[in-house]
Scaffold this motif. Sequence first.
Motif, PDB file in Angstrom:
ATOM      1  N   LEU A 160       4.186   4.271   5.445  1.00 20.33           N
ATOM      2  CA  LEU A 160       4.264   4.250   6.750  1.00 20.33           C
ATOM      3  C   LEU A 160       3.093   3.431   7.606  1.00 20.33           C
ATOM      4  CD1 LEU A 160       6.024   4.474   9.658  1.00 20.33           C
ATOM      5  CD2 LEU A 160       5.076   6.767   9.564  1.00 20.33           C
ATOM      6  N   GLY A 161       2.002   3.879   6.988  1.00 15.14           N
ATOM      7  CA  GLY A 161       0.835   3.469   7.503  1.00 15.14           C
ATOM      8  C   GLY A 161       0.564   1.944   7.122  1.00 15.14           C
ATOM      9  N   PHE A 162       0.925   1.848   6.067  1.00 10.52           N
ATOM     10  CA  PHE A 162       0.859   0.410   5.709  1.00 10.52           C
ATOM     11  C   PHE A 162       1.798  -0.802   6.483  1.00 10.52           C
ATOM     12  CE2 PHE A 162       2.544  -3.513   3.123  1.00 10.52           C
ATOM     13  CZ  PHE A 162       1.362  -4.163   2.874  1.00 10.52           C
ATOM     14  N   CYS A 163       2.984  -0.266   6.567  1.00  8.17           N
ATOM     15  CA  CYS A 163       3.974  -1.131   7.663  1.00  8.17           C
ATOM     16  C   CYS A 163       3.643  -1.068   8.889  1.00  8.17           C
ATOM     17  CB  CYS A 163       5.104  -0.473   7.427  1.00  8.17           C
ATOM     18  SG  CYS A 163       5.950  -0.709   5.851  1.00  8.17           S
ATOM     19  N   SER A 164       2.826  -0.137   9.348  1.00  4.89           N
ATOM     20  CA  SER A 164       2.232  -0.133  10.873  1.00  4.89           C
ATOM     21  C   SER A 164       1.265  -0.958  10.987  1.00  4.89           C
ATOM     22  CB  SER A 164       1.866   1.547  11.200  1.00  4.89           C
ATOM     23  OG  SER A 164       3.156   2.489  10.920  1.00  4.89           O
ATOM     24  N   VAL A 165       0.421  -0.930   9.736  1.00  9.28           N
ATOM     25  CA  VAL A 165      -0.877  -1.668   9.965  1.00  9.28           C
ATOM     26  C   VAL A 165      -0.336  -3.378  10.058  1.00  9.28           C
ATOM     27  CG1 VAL A 165      -2.865  -2.803   8.852  1.00  9.28           C
ATOM     28  CG2 VAL A 165      -2.416  -0.376   9.312  1.00  9.28           C
ATOM     29  N   VAL A 182       5.595   2.870  15.436  1.00  8.08           N
ATOM     30  CA  VAL A 182       4.132   3.276  15.560  1.00  8.08           C
ATOM     31  C   VAL A 182       3.454   2.155  15.816  1.00  8.08           C
ATOM     32  CG1 VAL A 182       2.396   3.989  14.060  1.00  8.08           C
ATOM     33  CG2 VAL A 182       4.435   5.154  13.454  1.00  8.08           C
ATOM     34  N   ALA A 183       3.742   0.990  15.458  1.00  9.43           N
ATOM     35  CA  ALA A 183       2.842  -0.176  15.792  1.00  9.43           C
ATOM     36  C   ALA A 183       2.793  -0.352  17.246  1.00  9.43           C
ATOM     37  CB  ALA A 183       3.224  -1.425  14.938  1.00  9.43           C
ATOM     38  N   VAL A 184       4.213  -0.272  17.994  1.00  8.44           N
ATOM     39  CA  VAL A 184       4.282  -0.516  19.221  1.00  8.44           C
ATOM     40  C   VAL A 184       3.697   0.633  20.092  1.00  8.44           C
ATOM     41  CG1 VAL A 184       5.899  -0.418  21.306  1.00  8.44           C
ATOM     42  CG2 VAL A 184       6.628  -1.598  18.888  1.00  8.44           C
ATOM     43  N   LEU A 202       1.230  -4.109  13.310  1.00 12.26           N
ATOM     44  CA  LEU A 202       0.496  -4.106  14.515  1.00 12.26           C
ATOM     45  C   LEU A 202      -0.437  -5.371  14.482  1.00 12.26           C
ATOM     46  CD1 LEU A 202      -0.799  -2.384  16.608  1.00 12.26           C
ATOM     47  CD2 LEU A 202      -2.638  -1.694  15.044  1.00 12.26           C
ATOM     48  N   ALA A 203      -0.678  -5.945  13.346  1.00 14.21           N
ATOM     49  CA  ALA A 203      -1.457  -7.045  13.223  1.00 14.21           C
ATOM     50  C   ALA A 203      -0.507  -8.376  14.080  1.00 14.21           C
ATOM     51  CB  ALA A 203      -1.777  -7.553  11.765  1.00 14.21           C
ATOM     52  N   GLY A 204       0.963  -7.962  13.463  1.00 15.49           N
ATOM     53  CA  GLY A 204       1.881  -9.097  14.294  1.00 15.49           C
ATOM     54  C   GLY A 204       2.104  -8.873  15.595  1.00 15.49           C
TER      55      GLY A 204
END
Length: 297
Positions: free
Chosen positions: A172-177, A99-101, A180-182
Amino acid sequence: MFLARKARGRVRKRAGLSYPLVFAAPGLVVYACFVLAPIMLSFGYSMTNADLFHTDSSFVGAGNYLTLLSDSGFLQSLQVTTILTLIIVILPNVGGVAVAVLLDREGWLYNALRSVFFVPVVLSSVVVSVVWMAMLQDEGLINRLLGARIGWLSDPDLALYSIGFVISWQMLGFCSVVYLAGLQSVPESLLEAAQIDGAGPWLRFRKVTWPMLAPALTLNTVMLLITGFKAYDHVQVLTAGGPGLGTTSTLAFNVIQIGFNENRTGLSSALAIVMLVIVAVVSSLVLRFLKRREVDL
């Protein structure tokens, strides 16, 4: 004159040392009252045969801990908790990276999607469980869409995995954020250099981006590990420890059941202490391993 200056210097030094203590005092008091005191109180109860309805109790030493070690229900709940934790650690981490990608782009649409993915994180776990319970029932939305009758919550072979999916969906949203910051902290110069050297998108991600996400992986894994071991709300709402005998009973669920339903405060406190020790040891080992991986990368 010299003695006066020396005395003023000592006063300033003591005042300088007191400032950090003044600012730290409220946090230390809250930590002592709401973390250390309950832990010590639980440890004290775990050495007795106390219950909720009798004020008198006797000292039993390590009796409650020996009872747990010989109890098949404890071993089963430990196995259930381990499986559930593995699901919760793996699924949000894998999904969070994907999701982050996908969301690592500019534009109002991607900003809105980031907010949408993060909404489940701030919702109550009870609310999330009630919504998913309605969809996962035998006559729920999921089975209607599939045109089948699958016992997501009523089948002993599927119930635990369904709970793991629901918790993973919420995290999932927590991990994505975090991922995404990374991603946004990866220097563009490194990606451009890799592209000039002929590296394709997958090779750039594997050799450049993924190593730079090591701190995000550490944070997410430890947080998910703790979330899995303390899972209670979702289990209570979705399956109440069933179906069957303890097929989804986690350690945290058994702490509440033994302490309040069976009125065995001493044994429940012992189980809580054992769970605390397991979480602390496993989290420390995982954190140490992942921190070492960050250094190696």
